[in-house]
Motif scaffolding. Structure first.
Motif, PDB file in Angstrom:
ATOM      1  N   PHE A 295      -2.430  -6.222   1.081  1.00 12.26           N
ATOM      2  CA  PHE A 295      -3.247  -5.158   1.670  1.00 12.26           C
ATOM      3  C   PHE A 295      -3.141  -5.192   3.193  1.00 12.26           C
ATOM      4  O   PHE A 295      -2.994  -6.263   3.799  1.00 12.26           O
TER       5      PHE A 295
ATOM      6  N   ALA B 162      -4.729   1.889  -0.110  1.00 12.57           N
ATOM      7  CA  ALA B 162      -5.368   0.632  -0.504  1.00 12.57           C
ATOM      8  C   ALA B 162      -6.046   0.752  -1.862  1.00 12.57           C
ATOM      9  O   ALA B 162      -5.971  -0.174  -2.685  1.00 12.57           O
TER      10      ALA B 162
ATOM     11  N   GLU C  15       0.803  -1.219   0.000  1.00 12.53           N
ATOM     12  CA  GLU C  15       0.000   0.000   0.000  1.00 12.53           C
ATOM     13  C   GLU C  15       0.840   1.276   0.000  1.00 12.53           C
ATOM     14  O   GLU C  15       0.305   2.365  -0.167  1.00 12.53           O
TER      15      GLU C  15
ATOM     16  N   GLY D 220      -8.266  -1.869   3.643  1.00 15.33           N
ATOM     17  CA  GLY D 220      -7.773  -3.011   2.886  1.00 15.33           C
ATOM     18  C   GLY D 220      -8.890  -3.964   2.518  1.00 15.33           C
ATOM     19  O   GLY D 220      -8.954  -4.477   1.391  1.00 15.33           O
TER      20      GLY D 220
END
Length: 419
Positions: A279, A256, A219, A285
């Motif tokens: 994630f 995300a 991320e 996420g």
């Protein structure tokens, strides 16, 4: 003809074409429209004249690629094989040839000495003219023999790149046809497939087991920096199997939703490496992974949230109801919660709390963030630099060890096809 790959420019063979592999020819040299399946009596003359002599009994039908040399040359130009690049490659090879073969000279009158003297004084334009002259002198023959373009002293076989060799011959004979007999690909005369279709079927068979490093998408730059450092410290023997996106060098934004877009774009580009999209184990996420749930990704692409941990099952949080211990797996367990209790402890000796921030409608849970992310990361990285052994670090940071083990297992079911 035999089963080895042979590419011709007119009647002149590209010396090292067999090292290229016929599948690469379908990628770089010939396109679908260049494929012909014709009875022998209507096959292009240059193909028939050259190929017939290699068969005890010439085939009734020829399958072959054929395209104008000027078209093939433009295709190579698009791939970076400019005249300047090819001239430089030829010149480097010429100098290397002279240096290499000087040790075989046996005196001023030796043939090698004469060849070396000619090689030392020949320019690319002179050489191209010599090649043209040679083909013109043998109009009824396939060019063969000691002084032909693929001979070790000829300078054509010297550049290691087969496409440079093809580009140089295309420059020498721009009005010729570039062609390749494809008969060796077919066992059945009635097989209707083109070489491109055969190549695609073969690629599909092995697509589930791509080669190369596993690309890990995270991320953001903090996640990448932490996991990269931990991998090298905890499991240095496996670190080179993975490659990470460089957020800092190319100023890639994080998050995300950005990661979700990134994995879609790379999957759509049919990247052959295995891709692991990692994630955070939080509401953002979960929402991002949910947004990808209807997409059918190829098997070389995996989506994974950071794993649930025992630490996150009962973790201090701050919200409208005050300070509470809660299970934050799935709602507020970012990478920082994998950096160990020692990194999460405040100077006062308590765990840095999760603060609830916003509600995520799609997954019906609050998103939480941990206090003082930079301090947590700095403490963890300092621990890695302290010089502890990998086994000690794995025991001291069980959450990170769990995460790395999850990464290792991501493609365990991605077994290669049986050969």
């Amino acid at each position: 003809m035999g089963t080895e790959i042979e590419i011709y420019v007119g009647r002149t063979a590209v010396p090292d074409a067999n090292y290229m592999g016929w599948q690469n020819c379908t990628d770089h040299v010939f396109y679908e429209a260049d494929f012909f399946r014709r009875p022998r009596n209507s096959t292009h003359k240059v193909v028939r004249d050259v190929s017939d002599q290699y068969y005890i009994e010439p085939p009734e039908t020829y399958r072959y690629f054929l395209a104008p040399a000027e078209v093939v040359r433009k295709r190579l130009m698009i791939q970076g094989y400019t005249p300047e690049f090819c001239a430089h490659s030829w010149e480097v090879s010429r100098l290397h040839q002279v240096e290499t073969y000087q040790k075989f000279a046996r005196g001023e009158d030796s043939q090698i000495s004469a060849d070396l003297a000619l090689m030392a004084s020949t320019s690319l334009s002179d050489w191209l003219e010599l090649v043209r002259r040679q083909e013109k002198a043998s109009p009824d023959k396939v060019i063969t023999g000691r002084h032909q373009p693929w001979h070790i002293m000829s300078l054509l076989g010297a550049p290691n790149d087969v496409l440079v060799q093809l580009a140089l011959l295309s420059d020498a004979f721009p009005s010729s046809q570039v062609w390749m007999d494809c008969s060796f690909l077919y066992d059945d005369d009635d097989d209707p497939r083109t070489p491109h279709q055969i190549a695609e079927e073969g690629a599909a068979e092995f697509a589930d087991f791509p080669e190369g490093k596993i690309i890990v998408l995270t991320e953001g730059k903090s996640d990448t920096r932490i996991i990269t450092a931990a991998l090298k410290a905890f499991y240095p023997e496996y670190a080179d199997a993975y490659q990470f996106i460089d957020f800092e060098e190319f100023r890639i934004e994080g998050g995300a939703s950005v990661l979700a877009r990134m994995v879609k774009i790379l999957s759509g580009a049919r990247i052959q490496n295995r891709l692991l999209a990692l994630f955070d184990n939080d509401a953002a996420g979960a929402e991002a992974i949910q947004s990808l749930s209807r997409i059918r990704f190829p098997r070389n692409v995996r989506l994974m949230m950071l794993p649930n941990t025992k630490l996150a099952r009962s973790y201090p949080t701050l919200g409208p109801s005050g300070r509470l211990r809660m299970d934050v797996n799935g709602s507020a367990a970012p990478i920082e919660l994998f950096l160990g209790r020692s990194s999460l402890i405040t100077p006062e000796g308590t765990l840095r709390p999760i603060r609830w921030s916003q509600w995520k409608d799609n997954v019906e849970r609050y998103q939480g963030v941990v206090d003082d992310k930079d301090a947590i990361c700095s403490a963890f990285l300092a621990s890695l630099e302290a010089g502890s052994s990998p086994s000690t670090l794995r025991r001291s940071f069980p959450e990170m060890n769990l995460l790395l083990q999850s990464i290792f297992r991501a493609f365990e079911d991605n077994t290669p096809p049986l050969i």
